[in-house]
Design a protein around this motif. Structure first.
Motif, PDB file in Angstrom:
ATOM      1  N   PHE A  80       0.841  -1.190   0.000  1.00 20.90           N
ATOM      2  CA  PHE A  80       0.000   0.000   0.000  1.00 20.90           C
ATOM      3  C   PHE A  80       0.879   1.244   0.000  1.00 20.90           C
ATOM      4  O   PHE A  80       1.993   1.239   0.523  1.00 20.90           O
ATOM      5  N   ARG A  81       0.365   2.307  -0.586  1.00 23.60           N
ATOM      6  CA  ARG A  81       1.100   3.561  -0.655  1.00 23.60           C
ATOM      7  C   ARG A  81       1.185   4.201   0.730  1.00 23.60           C
ATOM      8  O   ARG A  81       0.217   4.180   1.497  1.00 23.60           O
ATOM      9  N   ALA A  82       2.338   4.782   1.013  1.00 25.59           N
ATOM     10  CA  ALA A  82       2.547   5.513   2.265  1.00 25.59           C
ATOM     11  C   ALA A  82       2.847   6.970   1.932  1.00 25.59           C
ATOM     12  O   ALA A  82       3.571   7.264   0.980  1.00 25.59           O
ATOM     13  N   TYR A  83       2.298   7.874   2.715  1.00 22.90           N
ATOM     14  CA  TYR A  83       2.444   9.307   2.460  1.00 22.90           C
ATOM     15  C   TYR A  83       3.046   9.996   3.678  1.00 22.90           C
ATOM     16  O   TYR A  83       2.954   9.512   4.807  1.00 22.90           O
ATOM     17  N   ASP A  84       3.627  11.139   3.415  1.00 25.62           N
ATOM     18  CA  ASP A  84       4.196  11.923   4.506  1.00 25.62           C
ATOM     19  C   ASP A  84       3.119  12.636   5.317  1.00 25.62           C
ATOM     20  O   ASP A  84       3.355  13.025   6.462  1.00 25.62           O
ATOM     21  N   SER A  85       1.951  12.819   4.712  1.00 24.24           N
ATOM     22  CA  SER A  85       0.847  13.494   5.412  1.00 24.24           C
ATOM     23  C   SER A  85      -0.481  13.025   4.842  1.00 24.24           C
ATOM     24  O   SER A  85      -0.546  12.489   3.720  1.00 24.24           O
ATOM     25  N   ALA A  86      -1.540  13.239   5.607  1.00 23.91           N
ATOM     26  CA  ALA A  86      -2.883  12.897   5.126  1.00 23.91           C
ATOM     27  C   ALA A  86      -3.256  13.755   3.929  1.00 23.91           C
ATOM     28  O   ALA A  86      -3.959  13.300   3.021  1.00 23.91           O
ATOM     29  N   GLU A  87      -2.789  15.007   3.903  1.00 24.74           N
ATOM     30  CA  GLU A  87      -3.054  15.894   2.769  1.00 24.74           C
ATOM     31  C   GLU A  87      -2.557  15.270   1.465  1.00 24.74           C
ATOM     32  O   GLU A  87      -3.224  15.359   0.431  1.00 24.74           O
ATOM     33  N   GLU A  88      -1.379  14.636   1.524  1.00 20.71           N
ATOM     34  CA  GLU A  88      -0.833  13.981   0.329  1.00 20.71           C
ATOM     35  C   GLU A  88      -1.731  12.836  -0.108  1.00 20.71           C
ATOM     36  O   GLU A  88      -1.896  12.588  -1.314  1.00 20.71           O
ATOM     37  N   SER A  89      -2.319  12.153   0.846  1.00 19.95           N
ATOM     38  CA  SER A  89      -3.218  11.045   0.514  1.00 19.95           C
ATOM     39  C   SER A  89      -4.457  11.550  -0.221  1.00 19.95           C
ATOM     40  O   SER A  89      -4.883  10.974  -1.228  1.00 19.95           O
ATOM     41  N   PHE A  90      -5.043  12.630   0.267  1.00 22.28           N
ATOM     42  CA  PHE A  90      -6.220  13.194  -0.391  1.00 22.28           C
ATOM     43  C   PHE A  90      -5.860  13.688  -1.801  1.00 22.28           C
ATOM     44  O   PHE A  90      -6.632  13.482  -2.747  1.00 22.28           O
ATOM     45  N   ALA A  91      -4.705  14.323  -1.938  1.00 18.74           N
ATOM     46  CA  ALA A  91      -4.283  14.807  -3.254  1.00 18.74           C
ATOM     47  C   ALA A  91      -4.036  13.644  -4.208  1.00 18.74           C
ATOM     48  O   ALA A  91      -4.425  13.694  -5.386  1.00 18.74           O
ATOM     49  N   ASP A  92      -3.420  12.578  -3.722  1.00 19.29           N
ATOM     50  CA  ASP A  92      -3.132  11.421  -4.577  1.00 19.29           C
ATOM     51  C   ASP A  92      -4.417  10.704  -4.981  1.00 19.29           C
ATOM     52  O   ASP A  92      -4.517  10.171  -6.092  1.00 19.29           O
ATOM     53  N   HIS A  93      -5.402  10.716  -4.123  1.00 24.22           N
ATOM     54  CA  HIS A  93      -6.689  10.093  -4.459  1.00 24.22           C
ATOM     55  C   HIS A  93      -7.317  10.786  -5.671  1.00 24.22           C
ATOM     56  O   HIS A  93      -7.805  10.120  -6.600  1.00 24.22           O
ATOM     57  N   ALA A  94      -7.299  12.110  -5.666  1.00 27.55           N
ATOM     58  CA  ALA A  94      -7.869  12.857  -6.794  1.00 27.55           C
ATOM     59  C   ALA A  94      -7.092  12.567  -8.074  1.00 27.55           C
ATOM     60  O   ALA A  94      -7.687  12.345  -9.142  1.00 27.55           O
ATOM     61  N   GLU A  95      -5.764  12.559  -7.991  1.00 25.07           N
ATOM     62  CA  GLU A  95      -4.934  12.276  -9.162  1.00 25.07           C
ATOM     63  C   GLU A  95      -5.092  10.828  -9.611  1.00 25.07           C
ATOM     64  O   GLU A  95      -5.057  10.529 -10.808  1.00 25.07           O
ATOM     65  N   PHE A  96      -5.273   9.950  -8.673  1.00 22.39           N
ATOM     66  CA  PHE A  96      -5.452   8.520  -8.969  1.00 22.39           C
ATOM     67  C   PHE A  96      -6.692   8.307  -9.838  1.00 22.39           C
ATOM     68  O   PHE A  96      -6.651   7.582 -10.838  1.00 22.39           O
ATOM     69  N   LEU A  97      -7.798   8.950  -9.464  1.00 19.40           N
ATOM     70  CA  LEU A  97      -9.030   8.808 -10.257  1.00 19.40           C
ATOM     71  C   LEU A  97      -8.921   9.562 -11.575  1.00 19.40           C
ATOM     72  O   LEU A  97      -9.375   9.085 -12.615  1.00 19.40           O
ATOM     73  N   ASN A  98      -8.316  10.739 -11.530  1.00 18.85           N
ATOM     74  CA  ASN A  98      -8.238  11.594 -12.711  1.00 18.85           C
ATOM     75  C   ASN A  98      -7.267  11.051 -13.759  1.00 18.85           C
ATOM     76  O   ASN A  98      -7.463  11.271 -14.961  1.00 18.85           O
ATOM     77  N   GLY A  99      -6.253  10.321 -13.328  1.00 16.67           N
ATOM     78  CA  GLY A  99      -5.193   9.936 -14.251  1.00 16.67           C
ATOM     79  C   GLY A  99      -5.265   8.540 -14.806  1.00 16.67           C
ATOM     80  O   GLY A  99      -4.375   8.136 -15.576  1.00 16.67           O
ATOM     81  N   ARG A 100      -6.291   7.772 -14.461  1.00 13.07           N
ATOM     82  CA  ARG A 100      -6.382   6.389 -14.944  1.00 13.07           C
ATOM     83  C   ARG A 100      -7.561   6.225 -15.881  1.00 13.07           C
ATOM     84  O   ARG A 100      -8.667   6.629 -15.564  1.00 13.07           O
ATOM     85  N   SER A 101      -7.299   5.581 -16.979  1.00 10.33           N
ATOM     86  CA  SER A 101      -8.312   5.458 -18.032  1.00 10.33           C
ATOM     87  C   SER A 101      -9.553   4.710 -17.568  1.00 10.33           C
ATOM     88  O   SER A 101     -10.662   5.013 -18.024  1.00 10.33           O
ATOM     89  N   ARG A 102      -9.396   3.764 -16.660  1.00 11.71           N
ATOM     90  CA  ARG A 102     -10.560   2.969 -16.252  1.00 11.71           C
ATOM     91  C   ARG A 102     -11.572   3.787 -15.451  1.00 11.71           C
ATOM     92  O   ARG A 102     -12.713   3.362 -15.267  1.00 11.71           O
ATOM     93  N   TYR A 103     -11.155   4.953 -14.964  1.00 16.40           N
ATOM     94  CA  TYR A 103     -12.064   5.802 -14.205  1.00 16.40           C
ATOM     95  C   TYR A 103     -12.581   6.991 -15.018  1.00 16.40           C
ATOM     96  O   TYR A 103     -13.396   7.775 -14.512  1.00 16.40           O
TER      97      TYR A 103
END
Length: 242
Positions: A80-103
């Motif tokens: 699982f991905r580890a982040y330096d802060s919860a803010e990074e997790s929220f930001a990565d979630h948005a990029e994760f959905l936005n950047g993958r073709s299946r979504y």
């Protein structure tokens, strides 16, 4: 010492603004971001959230180059991905959905259509739980998170919470004014203020020797002419002169 558990209301209050910001930037419903974070991290109390700041249960994947932790999920010891802060997790979630073709098909839905987004996330394989979509929808509707998707969503949600907690003051009815005694108005002054000549509104009841006889408030009277005296008027109208 054990970390203090975060309550549901505390968690929503802390991250609602971030969810709204991601809605404005990416088009992801704020209600979906909050519901996923609540479900995936147990309101920030899960092991992943506390040890790796991972609030969305996002696994490493082949392209991930950041921090990693290993945790039993569908299989033992998954990455699982580890982040330096919860803010990074929220930001990565948005990029994760936005950047993958299946979504990408999700972004064809309106940013307040949380039902379609919830079902679409399950369809795209975000989670393996068979009732994942229903779980998100239930959280959104139970907690009225859909308010966050509307214009001025944070205020609408905060107002709802305040009302639920009984923190809003009931609207007080305006005190009814006692019936006031009618005011006696000097009509002559009222007419003057309005630029009206009261002579134009006198009521003539008779005419005698070229004089108009008027009636006001039960009293008869005439308008004297130049040269008239009490004696001359009395004689003309057969009235005694005191």
């Amino acid at each position: 010492t054990a970390q203090q558990r975060i309550t549901l209301s505390e968690y929503i209050a802390k991250w609602a603004d971030v969810a709204i910001e991601h809605k404005e930037i990416y088009g992801i419903p704020a209600s979906i971001t909050m519901a996923q974070a609540i479900v995936e991290s147990g309101c920030g109390n899960s092991t992943l959230a506390r040890t790796a700041n991972n609030h969305f249960g996002i696994k490493c994947g082949s392209s991930w180059t950041g921090g990693k932790v290993y945790h039993d999920d569908d299989a033992k010891g998954e990455c699982f991905r580890a982040y330096d802060s919860a803010e990074e997790s929220f930001a990565d979630h948005a990029e994760f959905l936005n950047g993958r073709s299946r979504y990408q098909f999700l972004f064809d839905y309106a940013s307040d259509d949380y039902v379609s987004w919830a079902k679409g996330l399950k369809q795209a394989g975000y989670a393996t739980a068979p009732t994942y979509a229903e779980g998100l929808i239930k959280v959104i509707e139970d907690e009225k998170l859909y308010l966050l998707d509307r214009k001025n969503g944070r205020k609408l949600y905060d107002d709802y919470v305040a009302e639920k907690l009984g923190l809003t003051k009931p609207k007080q009815e305006e005190p009814k004014s006692e019936e006031q005694e009618p005011k006696i108005v000097d009509q002559s002054l009222a007419y003057a203020d309005r630029g009206i000549d009261p002579n134009n509104f006198r009521v003539t009841i008779n005419s005698h020797f070229g004089y108009n006889v008027y009636l006001t408030n039960g009293a008869n009277y005439i308008i004297a002419r130049s040269g008239d005296t009490y004696a001359s008027i009395g004689k003309l109208f057969e009235l005694p002169v005191g």
